[in-house]
Design a protein around this motif. Structure first.
Motif, PDB file in Angstrom:
ATOM      1  N   UNK A 120       0.857  -1.264  -0.010  1.00  0.00           N
ATOM      2  CA  UNK A 120      -0.078  -0.077   0.297  1.00  0.00           C
ATOM      3  C   UNK A 120       0.962   1.181  -0.083  1.00  0.00           C
ATOM      4  N   UNK A 121       1.813   1.107   0.974  1.00  0.00           N
ATOM      5  CA  UNK A 121       2.816   2.473   0.774  1.00  0.00           C
ATOM      6  C   UNK A 121       3.877   2.544  -0.279  1.00  0.00           C
TER       7      UNK A 121
ATOM      8  N   UNK B 142     -12.309   5.258  -1.217  1.00  0.00           N
ATOM      9  CA  UNK B 142     -12.749   3.640  -1.129  1.00  0.00           C
ATOM     10  C   UNK B 142     -14.136   3.671  -2.133  1.00  0.00           C
ATOM     11  N   UNK B 143     -14.970   4.731  -2.171  1.00  0.00           N
ATOM     12  CA  UNK B 143     -15.974   4.647  -3.093  1.00  0.00           C
ATOM     13  C   UNK B 143     -15.659   4.608  -4.526  1.00  0.00           C
ATOM     14  N   UNK B 144     -14.476   5.240  -4.950  1.00  0.00           N
ATOM     15  CA  UNK B 144     -13.827   5.247  -6.289  1.00  0.00           C
ATOM     16  C   UNK B 144     -13.597   3.688  -6.499  1.00  0.00           C
ATOM     17  N   UNK B 145     -13.071   3.102  -5.680  1.00  0.00           N
ATOM     18  CA  UNK B 145     -12.594   1.692  -5.597  1.00  0.00           C
ATOM     19  C   UNK B 145     -13.727   0.729  -5.798  1.00  0.00           C
TER      20      UNK B 145
ATOM     21  N   UNK C  85      -7.806   3.894   6.330  1.00  0.00           N
ATOM     22  CA  UNK C  85      -7.784   3.241   5.134  1.00  0.00           C
ATOM     23  C   UNK C  85      -6.419   1.951   5.508  1.00  0.00           C
ATOM     24  N   UNK C  86      -5.863   2.428   6.370  1.00  0.00           N
ATOM     25  CA  UNK C  86      -4.529   1.399   6.678  1.00  0.00           C
ATOM     26  C   UNK C  86      -4.710   0.196   6.793  1.00  0.00           C
ATOM     27  N   UNK C  87      -5.903  -0.373   7.540  1.00  0.00           N
ATOM     28  CA  UNK C  87      -6.097  -1.880   7.709  1.00  0.00           C
ATOM     29  C   UNK C  87      -6.765  -2.386   6.672  1.00  0.00           C
ATOM     30  N   UNK C  88      -7.255  -1.785   5.456  1.00  0.00           N
ATOM     31  CA  UNK C  88      -8.012  -2.424   4.558  1.00  0.00           C
ATOM     32  C   UNK C  88      -6.847  -3.417   3.738  1.00  0.00           C
ATOM     33  N   UNK C  89      -5.877  -2.814   3.169  1.00  0.00           N
ATOM     34  CA  UNK C  89      -5.013  -3.466   2.419  1.00  0.00           C
ATOM     35  C   UNK C  89      -4.240  -4.551   3.152  1.00  0.00           C
ATOM     36  N   UNK C  90      -3.944  -4.565   4.313  1.00  0.00           N
ATOM     37  CA  UNK C  90      -3.437  -5.553   5.133  1.00  0.00           C
ATOM     38  C   UNK C  90      -4.396  -6.842   5.479  1.00  0.00           C
TER      39      UNK C  90
ATOM     40  N   UNK D 103      -6.222  -1.714  -7.103  1.00  0.00           N
ATOM     41  CA  UNK D 103      -4.879  -1.074  -7.307  1.00  0.00           C
ATOM     42  C   UNK D 103      -5.016   0.265  -7.168  1.00  0.00           C
ATOM     43  N   UNK D 104      -6.175   1.038  -7.806  1.00  0.00           N
ATOM     44  CA  UNK D 104      -6.405   2.580  -7.976  1.00  0.00           C
ATOM     45  C   UNK D 104      -6.442   2.844  -6.486  1.00  0.00           C
ATOM     46  N   UNK D 105      -7.437   1.903  -5.785  1.00  0.00           N
ATOM     47  CA  UNK D 105      -7.088   2.435  -4.331  1.00  0.00           C
ATOM     48  C   UNK D 105      -5.646   2.551  -3.734  1.00  0.00           C
ATOM     49  N   UNK D 106      -4.984   1.681  -3.995  1.00  0.00           N
ATOM     50  CA  UNK D 106      -3.537   1.517  -3.269  1.00  0.00           C
ATOM     51  C   UNK D 106      -2.746   2.771  -3.727  1.00  0.00           C
ATOM     52  N   UNK D 107      -3.106   3.134  -5.070  1.00  0.00           N
ATOM     53  CA  UNK D 107      -2.065   4.173  -5.624  1.00  0.00           C
ATOM     54  C   UNK D 107      -2.561   5.655  -5.086  1.00  0.00           C
TER      55      UNK D 107
END
Length: 595
Positions: A393-394, A563-566, A412-417, A548-552
């Protein structure tokens, strides 16, 4: 068995901090440069009503912050390699002091901008030279309505020390002064009950041990109930004070304001979980059946449902399984992940003096790093995929966003993990042929849902109720707090659970209640991740592209919008419903296996 000394750890098991600073001289040089830049900052004070000066000041602020972060991260990561090493203890201390100094030097910027008229601020937002800083300026304007006059702000800053008192007092009472009795462990030996041992006792196969630990824990809190209720009530009163002074409609809305999150996100979570409580009640019924108990008590919640299924997983096997499980995220993601595995981003095993636990950290401009203390078991494999979720994510945020907008929020931090964990679990369940292994995995995952979604939502609801009572002028007596808490447990656990009277004191031992309205983020993050996982596994590429758009995105917009866009709209109950549908399918599988 003696632990390995840091100097004897093979290079390939260590992270490569030279990617951040090649040597100590480079660190010292950058430290000096930051010190010198601080002199320049002072020259901007009183001049920020000029757009050119403001732009230069923002550029300098970014430059100083970035270099301070690099210095701080490196010094602390070196310190974590061996916390007893005096060289890096001193370096970490030096970096901390610099951070404070930098914070003080830059602290005039926001108040000075906010002292400008609304008209002038609006001109800045539209000014061609300040377009890059438009988002920062809009965020300052959004906060302006809750910022007071200079004199009032100075007064509030002085109250700041007082406002930490409830949390500090609770911490002292809870960590230092609370003495728990001795109870008999599995071997019949008298052992002192402590915070650390409590969960171990609750996981015991011996029901007597569980019951005694549970009753001893809450009897001890019961003796201090008046003091702890006064401390918690003081914390709530402090929150109500700040909300009123800063002109927020409620404490809840004040707490959500920083992330620009609407109250509905919070209330949707509670309402949707209420609708799903029959599933939780079904899980309790299954737990009772699998444990072969006539009555299921509150102290039976942590005992493993299946005999310990020993899964020995070496680090290399864990890496391979993680890579295989994350294939649904596509080649680009896997390529970066492989780069992390091969490029020494990770400090793998324990050594003497190394910081415990696990984290992902790093500084902008260099790849992220991960600290592990790997053991060859299932838990460590989940920790690996969890921390690499944060790291990637970072990585994606940093490589796609400028420094100012790269940092993502805690929301948002805990979403990717957690998404990585969900994909790993899905992969393992599909691959597993051994019913015992399958049951073990299902239990592991179900308990994550129970503790992260249901339990944290119950905590969130408790916080909401006690703050609303205080705002309505009711007093929070120990009896009142205990009744609210007890009733919530009855509601959440259902008729198959004997809700023991002792549990009414549990509110007294939850430190998170002093960091108000924080715990809901665990439940929303877990739900968002589960929703993403479901979309990725059912839709494939379009969902992967959105993710991936969310991660970027880093922190380039408000969390809810990102989040909504993703494809995960947390302002609706939908993602939580999706997470609950996953919980239901796990429960169905468990009930099948239990037949």
């Amino acid at each position: 068995m003696n632990q390995v000394q840091r100097k004897d750890v093979p290079a390939e098991h260590q992270w490569k901090l030279e990617d951040l600073f090649p040597n100590q001289q480079a660190w010292d040089k950058e430290f000096q440069e930051v010190k010198e830049s601080l002199q320049k900052v002072r020259g901007f004070q009183g001049k920020l009503s000029d757009p050119q000066a403001l732009k230069q000041c923002f550029e300098l602020e970014d430059d100083i912050s970035l270099h301070t972060e690099r210095l701080y991260v490196y010094a602390n990561m070196k310190h974590h390699e061996d916390t007893a090493d005096p060289t890096y203890m001193a370096l970490s201390d030096k970096a901390k002091k610099l951070s404070v100094e930098v914070g003080e030097a830059l602290s005039f910027i926001s108040p000075e901008i906010l002292s400008l008229s609304d008209e002038q601020l609006q001109q800045f937002v539209n000014h061609p030279d300040l377009q890059f800083y438009k988002r920062s300026l809009e965020e300052l304007i959004r906060q302006k309505q809750h910022v007071l006059s200079q004199q009032e702000e100075a007064l509030l800053a002085q109250v700041g020390n007082l406002s930490q008192a409830p949390g500090t007092i609770f911490g002292m009472l809870n960590n230092a002064d609370m003495k728990f009795p001795k109870i008999k462990n599995d071997d019949g030996e008298e052992v002192e009950l402590t915070h650390g041992r409590y969960i171990q006792f609750l996981e015991s196969r011996n029901r007597e041990v569980r019951k005694n630990a549970f009753e001893a824990m809450y009897a001890t809190y019961g003796k201090q109930k008046n003091t702890i209720a006064a401390t918690l009530a003081a914390n709530v009163t402090k929150n109500v004070f700040y909300a009123k002074v800063r002109k927020y409609p409620s404490v809840l809305e004040m707490s959500l304001f920083g992330d620009n999150i609407k109250k509905e996100v919070y209330t949707n979570l509670i309402d949707t979980i209420h609708d799903s409580l029959p599933l939780m009640h079904r899980y309790m019924e299954l737990r009772k059946k699998l444990l072969k108990l006539d009555e299921l008590h509150m102290y039976d919640l942590f005992v493993p449902l299946v005999e310990e299924f020993d899964m020995k997983i070496t680090y290399d096997e864990a890496k391979k399984t993680v890579l295989d499980s994350l294939k649904p995220l596509g080649d680009d993601y896997l390529k970066v992940l492989q780069e992390g595995f091969n490029g020494r981003w990770i400090d793998i095993y324990e050594n003497e003096g190394k910081r415990s636990g696990a984290y992902s950290w790093g500084a902008y401009g260099t790849h992220p790093y991960v600290l592990l203390n790997h053991k060859d078991n299932l838990n460590s494999m989940f920790t690996l995929t969890h921390e690499m979720g944060h790291a990637l994510h970072s990585y994606y945020s940093d490589t796609n966003q400028p420094y100012r907008y790269a940092q993502y929020t805690i929301f948002l931090a805990e979403v990717a993990s957690t998404l990585n964990e969900a994909l790993l679990m899905d992969y393992m369940l599909k691959k597993s042929t051994d019913p015992k292994e399958k049951m073990y995995l299902l239990t592991y995952y179900m308990d994550q849902f129970r503790t992260t979604v249901f339990r944290q939502t119950m905590f969130a609801e408790f916080e909401k109720i006690i703050h609303e009572k205080a705002e309505a002028g009711d007093s929070l007596t120990p009896q009142e707090l205990s009744k609210i808490y007890y009733d919530l447990n009855v509601q959440y656990y259902g008729k198959d659970m004997v809700v023991d009277k002792d549990i009414e004191m549990e509110w007294a031992r939850i430190p998170h209640f002093y960091n108000s309205f924080y715990v809901y983020k665990y439940a929303t993050g877990f739900s968002a991740a589960t929703s993403f996982a479901k979309q990725i596994l059912t839709e494939g590429q379009p969902a992967v592209d959105r993710y991936l758009g969310f991660l970027k995105s880093g922190g380039s917009d408000y969390s809810i919008n990102i989040l909504k866009k993703a494809g995960v709209d947390m302002s609706t109950p939908e993602p939580i419903k999706q997470a609950m549908s996953v919980f239901k399918s796990l429960l169905d599988q468990m009930e099948q296996l239990a037949k």
